[in-house]
Design a protein around this motif. Structure first.
Motif, mmCIF file in Angstrom:
data_model
loop_
_atom_site.group_PDB
_atom_site.id
_atom_site.type_symbol
_atom_site.label_atom_id
_atom_site.label_comp_id
_atom_site.label_asym_id
_atom_site.label_seq_id
_atom_site.Cartn_x
_atom_site.Cartn_y
_atom_site.Cartn_z
ATOM 1 N N LYS A 100 0.856 -1.187 0.000
ATOM 2 C CA LYS A 100 0.000 0.000 0.000
ATOM 3 C C LYS A 100 0.894 1.239 0.000
ATOM 4 N N SER A 101 0.615 2.151 -0.910
ATOM 5 C CA SER A 101 1.507 3.300 -1.083
ATOM 6 C C SER A 101 1.244 4.414 -0.081
ATOM 7 N N ASP B 241 4.311 4.782 2.516
ATOM 8 C CA ASP B 241 4.073 3.339 2.507
ATOM 9 C C ASP B 241 4.759 2.621 3.665
ATOM 10 N N THR B 242 5.328 3.385 4.605
ATOM 11 C CA THR B 242 6.160 2.786 5.651
ATOM 12 C C THR B 242 5.547 3.000 7.030
ATOM 13 N N ALA C 168 8.025 -1.562 8.628
ATOM 14 C CA ALA C 168 7.118 -2.508 7.979
ATOM 15 C C ALA C 168 6.406 -1.878 6.792
ATOM 16 N N HIS C 169 5.970 -2.763 5.892
ATOM 17 C CA HIS C 169 5.089 -2.400 4.783
ATOM 18 C C HIS C 169 3.903 -3.359 4.802
ATOM 19 N N ILE C 170 2.782 -2.918 4.245
ATOM 20 C CA ILE C 170 1.552 -3.709 4.301
ATOM 21 C C ILE C 170 0.985 -3.870 2.904
ATOM 22 N N THR D 298 10.969 -5.694 9.229
ATOM 23 C CA THR D 298 12.334 -5.958 9.667
ATOM 24 C C THR D 298 12.545 -5.271 11.006
ATOM 25 N N THR D 299 13.519 -5.751 11.769
ATOM 26 C CA THR D 299 13.792 -5.171 13.084
ATOM 27 C C THR D 299 15.275 -4.860 13.225
ATOM 28 N N ALA D 300 15.550 -3.888 14.104
ATOM 29 C CA ALA D 300 16.932 -3.536 14.449
ATOM 30 C C ALA D 300 16.931 -3.102 15.907
#
Length: 312
Positions: free
Chosen positions: A171-172, A229-230, A254-256, A264-266
């Protein structure tokens, strides 16, 4: 007489100073649950004197999730619990004080719920500890042994290098409506994880749990940001964490798309993750969002749950 009065004042001041000096955030941080009777769970995230976190009863029932804000001081944690409506409004608030004593947490306060009133709850750290995962897990209280890594616990969604195919275009322009709800991942059955995201006033807050009857397998979610989108937010690790440090923030990006959240994680105490290899989409996937009200009734048949006295 005047000398005696001054001595009493000095002794009182020294007692307060000793109490403040002995105050340890590690005694309070992380997850606590009642050991019998009504189900109540608190998760406290503490940085300095600022406290935030979550409260729930049967935590897999997202309708029971509420949010903690408070302050750590020499007499414990003074806090409010905000219970929210579906649109993010405040349904009612509880006021409480949490005091650490002999390995237990005593929470006293008053409920703003209609027909509520004063309460006192005795809570414990879950003796089972965290579930084993592919990495070593450190825990609080200090002195408890780390949970060894279990390489057999693999992630079947591409998070460990297995093939991953993007479900469709992301999703943008994300909106809160597309984020709010319950996202499920990391397996099936009882150990799967619930990422619960709710609207609280003009912001988003939430929790992750799995299994959701164990405060050692949950954490608050906060600091949500949506930019195009983020989606970004933090997992507030307090008394358990993969690796050698139990207390840290894990930053999620994340993106959906097509009912999938790819993330992703950091961790803030670890070096940045390596750049992705060509043709490999890093991260893990969650499915959702399930409506908050659809989780109503997700309760286990007894409290406390079975086998709470034997560590895993």
């Amino acid at each position: 007489m005047l000398l005696a009065t001054r001595l009493v004042i000095v002794l009182a001041a020294l007692a307060v100073a000793r109490a403040a000096a002995g105050q340890n955030a590690d005694d309070y941080r992380g997850g606590w649950r009642t050991d019998s009777g009504e189900a109540h769970t608190y998760e406290f995230s503490i940085r300095g004197t600022t406290v935030r976190g979550i409260y729930c009863t049967y935590c897999a029932d997202a309708t029971t999730l509420a949010f903690v804000d408070g302050t750590l001081g020499p007499d414990g944690i003074r806090f409010e619990v905000t219970h929210v409506t579906a649109d993010g409004g405040t349904a009612y608030t509880d006021k409480g004080v949490a005091t650490f004593s002999q390995g237990r947490l005593i929470v006293t306060g008053t409920s703003g719920k209609r027909g509520g009133g004063a309460f006192e709850r005795v809570l414990i750290k879950d003796p089972r500890g965290p579930d084993p995962i592919p990495a070593m897990v450190s825990v609080l209280p200090k002195g408890h042994p780390a949970v060894p890594a279990n390489p057999a616990r693999r992630n079947p969604d591409g998070a460990d290098g297995l093939p991953y195919i993007q479900p469709g275009p992301w999703k943008s322009k994300l909106t809160e409506k597309e984020v709010v709800g319950v996202w499920l991942g990391f397996g099936v059955g009882a150990p799967k994880q619930f990422f619960i995201i709710k609207k609280v006033g003009n912001r988003l807050r939430g929790m992750v749990c799995g299994t959701c009857d164990n405060p050692y397998t949950m954490a608050a979610l906060d600091d949500f940001q949506i930019d195009g989108d983020t989606l970004k937010f933090n997992i507030l690790h307090e008394d358990w964490g993969d690796g050698e440090v139990p207390t840290f923030y894990k930053h999620v990006t994340a993106h959906i798309g097509w009912n999938e959240m790819r993330a992703t994680t950091a961790a803030d105490h670890m070096p940045p993750p390596p750049a992705p290899r060509p043709g490999v989409v890093p991260g893990f996937s969650l499915q959702g969002p399930v409506p908050i009200e659809a989780t109503s009734g997700n309760v286990w048949p007894e409290w406390p749950p079975r086998n709470t006295s034997s560590p895993r």
